[in-house]
Design a protein around this motif. Structure first.
Motif, mmCIF file in Angstrom:
data_model
loop_
_atom_site.group_PDB
_atom_site.id
_atom_site.type_symbol
_atom_site.label_atom_id
_atom_site.label_comp_id
_atom_site.label_asym_id
_atom_site.label_seq_id
_atom_site.Cartn_x
_atom_site.Cartn_y
_atom_site.Cartn_z
ATOM 1 N N UNK A 1 0.855 -1.181 0.000
ATOM 2 C CA UNK A 1 0.000 0.000 0.000
ATOM 3 C C UNK A 1 0.895 1.237 0.000
ATOM 4 N N UNK A 2 0.730 2.084 -1.031
ATOM 5 C CA UNK A 2 1.597 3.238 -1.208
ATOM 6 C C UNK A 2 1.095 4.449 -0.429
ATOM 7 N N UNK A 3 2.014 5.346 -0.138
ATOM 8 C CA UNK A 3 1.681 6.533 0.641
ATOM 9 C C UNK A 3 0.715 7.444 -0.111
ATOM 10 N N UNK A 4 0.748 7.436 -1.484
ATOM 11 C CA UNK A 4 -0.119 8.305 -2.261
ATOM 12 C C UNK A 4 -1.587 8.037 -1.952
ATOM 13 N N UNK A 5 -1.901 6.821 -1.617
ATOM 14 C CA UNK A 5 -3.296 6.489 -1.352
ATOM 15 C C UNK A 5 -3.806 7.141 -0.073
ATOM 16 N N UNK A 6 -2.886 7.649 0.737
ATOM 17 C CA UNK A 6 -3.271 8.235 2.016
ATOM 18 C C UNK A 6 -3.176 9.762 2.008
ATOM 19 N N UNK A 7 -2.889 10.341 0.806
ATOM 20 C CA UNK A 7 -2.700 11.794 0.762
ATOM 21 C C UNK A 7 -3.931 12.560 1.206
ATOM 22 N N UNK A 8 -5.088 12.155 0.690
ATOM 23 C CA UNK A 8 -6.321 12.857 1.036
ATOM 24 C C UNK A 8 -6.592 12.746 2.533
ATOM 25 N N UNK A 9 -6.351 11.542 3.074
ATOM 26 C CA UNK A 9 -6.589 11.366 4.510
ATOM 27 C C UNK A 9 -5.606 12.183 5.315
ATOM 28 N N UNK A 10 -4.352 12.218 4.853
ATOM 29 C CA UNK A 10 -3.316 12.942 5.586
ATOM 30 C C UNK A 10 -3.564 14.445 5.526
ATOM 31 N N UNK A 11 -4.213 14.911 4.428
ATOM 32 C CA UNK A 11 -4.466 16.342 4.282
ATOM 33 C C UNK A 11 -5.551 16.834 5.217
ATOM 34 N N UNK A 12 -6.373 15.940 5.685
ATOM 35 C CA UNK A 12 -7.449 16.344 6.580
ATOM 36 C C UNK A 12 -6.873 16.792 7.918
#
Length: 784
Positions: free
Chosen positions: A433-444
């Protein structure tokens, strides 16, 4: 249906004979005391059976039991077929003439003379039972019931219990088998026991519940084995004497005699631990030369000849061989396996260690130890299915592949196709699982935790007016209360109806795997079988389970079989009753059906001295029942008295084997049931007790093994189950379907699990669990 008896006959062996037969047939009979003997038919001697008000009562005891057996053909009490039926009739007549008549004459000739006449007759019965379990066929018949009831009266007249049969070993074995039959135990000798219950009908061995019809007899129409099994030949040799038969099997020993003109071949086909001696003569046996050069032990044959009485003392019969077909030689004469001979045969006739047998698991079924263990394993599997089937349970096949973890232990074998089919590939790359998939979650933005203290205004807020700042603080407090309320009600929120995989950056991505998510081999079928319990009532599953536990003890395997029944509308007490009944039935079944193999284990170095006495002790009294807390108190008292344990007994610990065995082996010397365990050491699905500290769980402890059964009442209250999931660290979304059972028509239900291999250990007396399964799996070993 009524049994009409005079007061003098109400507890007689004749009355017991009829009531016991009725119990076997699951027929309800009421017993009525009559004062006017003239109301009975002329043929009656104080007892008569009234089938209905429109029929004339039957006045002869043997006629009564024949009528009951004919009313229930599925009971097989009259035998299987015309030949056995005639044999049963012959035995009933013989028992009446030679045993009952002698016994009834005690008042005329004196007790001592009568008993002497009875014993003279019983000596012939003892000889008949030398190679048989029952008098006729493979199950209990009217002949067995009649003789057993008469023997109870003989004991009463002689004023002894059991000693009257001293020296009649075969008859004593048979008598104990009969006394442990459920029908005998349920009837007893009291008037109160004379009514056969219709709430819990007793079952004839082989009969069971037939509310949906009687199962057909197994009569081969096309299949013909083409040979007779050695077990059948040795047990019923009287019917084969001077007859031509064909047998097949493997040589245990092969020795020459009379300067090579005779061969004594000890043949075994696995149906029994005993072997058949086959005598080959150079002048009269076709194929003598091939047999002589077969390689000895392990070679296979089909042999035809005449069954004759053996002049030797070690066997009753032997086979005078006329033709031997040499099927398979042993190529153990050289390391390459090209030369016939037994020099390098791994299973030579000498004694082998159990470790050696495990190393040659593909051949160890030819050893006496493993063969006996497998026959008992087969018997216990059949007994399991028979017990639950005859008690109205449905057999449910639960999945082996699952995404659920029943015990929450996490010790599961994962299965995946991500590695491909070529295990020699060197370029296998697992998807992560790549970090890009969590960008939206991390931006919150991460919400601030609510605080009881007054919020500190930001730098820009300090320039606001006091009124505006007050409004801002009020708004923040309102939002904090809202978030706290949401957190408090999280447990009661709707559970997702589809599993949502938690995706963690850096973890293996199973989205493109075969099942689209991580899948494992099951550790238990319990959760799955509960789904069918909540619709089909009483069910059970019996199948393989797997645990990736890095344990090398004699009590653990990575692959083993579990028996897991589940009963509807039941509490813990009924669950314990079922567990005790089941375990006792298996023990009784083994004592009756596996007598020869149990005797072998009792005398073999790998087995256990006094094995059968230990098993009989299980049947003799109810299991001891006490709480976990009471057990801890007993263990603490033992420590005070000087007993040393490796683990100090304290409330809240998961009892180790040494504690369990001390309680059942040293304190009570019989099986013990422990109940009401601390909730912290038990699974999330167990019903929480009213004290809030313990759960309605029960473990059955037996000598030699320790825990053999673990069970509980299941938590059927959804809100409590959700809370238990959260306390156990289990996300409710992972068991949404399990929670649905509490959402739609929940019921109180209970069940237990029994490790099948531990049951076989308990029955055989063997010490290592690796010796009671065909191909054991443990860390570092998955050969064969």
């Amino acid at each position: 249906m009524k049994l009409l008896v005079t007061s003098a006959e109400q507890d007689s062996y004749q009355t017991q004979k009829v009531l016991t037969t009725a119990s076997y047939c699951s027929i309800e009979i009421s017993k009525e005391i009559v004062t006017d003997v003239h109301a009975l038919p002329t043929t009656a001697k104080g007892i008569a059976l009234e089938l209905s008000q429109d029929t004339t009562p039957i006045g002869q005891t043997n006629a009564m039991i024949r009528a009951l057996a004919n009313m229930t053909p599925s009971s097989k009490l009259y035998g299987k077929g015309a030949i056995e039926e005639s044999t049963v009739d012959a035995w009933l007549g013989w028992i009446f003439c030679n045993v009952e008549t002698a016994l009834n004459g005690a008042s005329l000739v004196g007790t001592d003379v009568a008993i002497a006449d009875v014993l003279a007759a019983l000596d012939k019965v003892d000889a008949q039972l030398a190679y048989r379990t029952y008098l006729v066929g493979e199950g209990v018949t009217l002949a067995d019931i009649s003789l057993a009831c008469v023997l109870k009266e003989v004991e009463k007249v002689a004023g002894s219990s059991g000693s009257i049969l001293s020296g009649l070993d075969n008859l004593s074995r048979w008598y104990q088998t009969m006394l442990h039959q459920p029908a005998f135990a349920s009837v007893g000798t009291t008037t109160a026991a004379a009514i056969v219950s219709t709430t819990n009908p007793s079952h004839q061995s082989g009969g069971g519940l037939n509310y949906n019809g009687v199962p057909p007899s197994v009569v081969p129409k096309m299949y013909n084995r083409g040979r007779i099994r050695i077990k059948e030949l040795l047990k019923g040799w009287g019917g084969f004497l001077n007859q031509q038969v064909t047998v097949g099997g493997w040589a245990r020993t092969l020795r020459n005699a009379n300067k090579g003109k005779l061969i004594f071949l000890e043949l075994n086909d696995g149906s029994t631990g005993d072997s058949l001696q086959c005598v080959l003569d150079v002048d009269t046996t076709d194929g003598f030369g091939d047999a002589k050069n077969s390689g000895g032990s392990g070679s296979s044959y089909l042999i035809s000849g005449e069954v004759v009485e053996s002049p030797g003392a070690e066997q009753a019969i032997e086979l005078k061989v006329e033709k031997v077909e040499f099927v398979g030689p042993v190529y153990g004469g050289d390391p390459e396996g090209n030369t016939i001979g037994g020099m390098l045969y791994p299973m030579s006739k000498k004694s082998h260690t159990l470790e050696h047998l495990r190393e040659h698991a593909h051949l160890r079924a030819r050893s006496k130890v493993h063969a006996a263990a497998m026959r008992i394993r087969n018997a216990m599997a059949f007994a399991t299915h028979k017990f639950f089937n005859d008690n109205g349970f449905l057999y449910i096949h639960t999945p082996i592949v699952t995404c659920a973890d029943c015990e929450g232990a996490g010790e599961q074998f994962g299965i995946t196709t991500l590695l491909g089919t070529d295990h020699h590939r060197t370029d296998v790359k697992l998807p992560y699982i790549q970090a890009e998939e969590k960008k939206e979650e991390a931006a919150k933005p991460v919400p601030e935790a609510p605080s009881a203290a007054a919020p500190v205004p930001a730098e820009g807020e300090q320039k606001m007016s006091k009124q505006a700042l007050k409004r801002l603080k009020k708004q923040q407090e309102k939002e904090a209360k809202k978030k706290a309320k949401e957190a408090a009600t999280k447990a009661s929120q709707p559970i997702p109806e589809k599993h949502e995989e938690t995706r963690v950056v850096g973890a293996v991505d199973y989205a493109n795997d075969f099942f689209g998510r991580r899948a494992n081999l099951t550790v238990s079928g319990q959760l799955n079988v509960e789904t069918h319990c909540c619709a089909l009532s009483d069910v059970y599953t019996f199948g393989p389970t797997f645990r990736a536990e890095n344990s090398h003890t004699t009590r653990h395997l990575c692959e083993f079989w579990m028996i897991e029944p589940e009963i509807a509308f039941a509490d813990l007490a009924r669950d314990i009753d079922l567990a005790e009944d089941y375990l006792k039935y298996c023990v009784q079944y083994a004592l009756e059906v596996c007598a020869d193999d149990l005797e072998f284990f009792e005398t073999h170095d790998a087995g256990e001295k006094g094995l059968r006495d230990r098993l009989r002790n299980v049947l003799e009294s109810p299991f001891v029942r006490l709480t976990y807390t009471e057990a801890i108190d007993i263990l603490k008292k033992a420590v005070e008295d000087g007993v040393q344990f490796e683990v100090k007994p304290e409330w809240g610990i998961d009892l180790p084997s040494e504690h369990e065995r001390y309680i059942c082996e040293k304190v009570y010397k019989q099986p013990v049931v422990l109940t009401d365990y601390p909730k912290g050491i038990k699974a999330f699905y167990m019903k929480l007790n009213d004290d809030g500290k313990t759960v309605a769980a029960a473990d059955v402890l037996v000598p030699k093994i320790g825990e053999i059964i673990g069970g509980s009442q299941r938590e059927h209250r959804k809100d409590v189950l959700v809370q238990r999931c959260l306390e156990s660290g289990l996300e409710t979304k992972h068991v949404w379907w399990y929670l649905d059972l509490r959402k739609y028509g929940t019921i109180p239900h209970a069940g237990f699990g029994l490790g099948f291999e531990r049951l076989i250990l308990f029955i055989t007396g063997l010490d290592n669990i690796r010796d009671v399964i065909p191909f054991p799996r443990w860390p570092g070993n998955a050969e064969f």
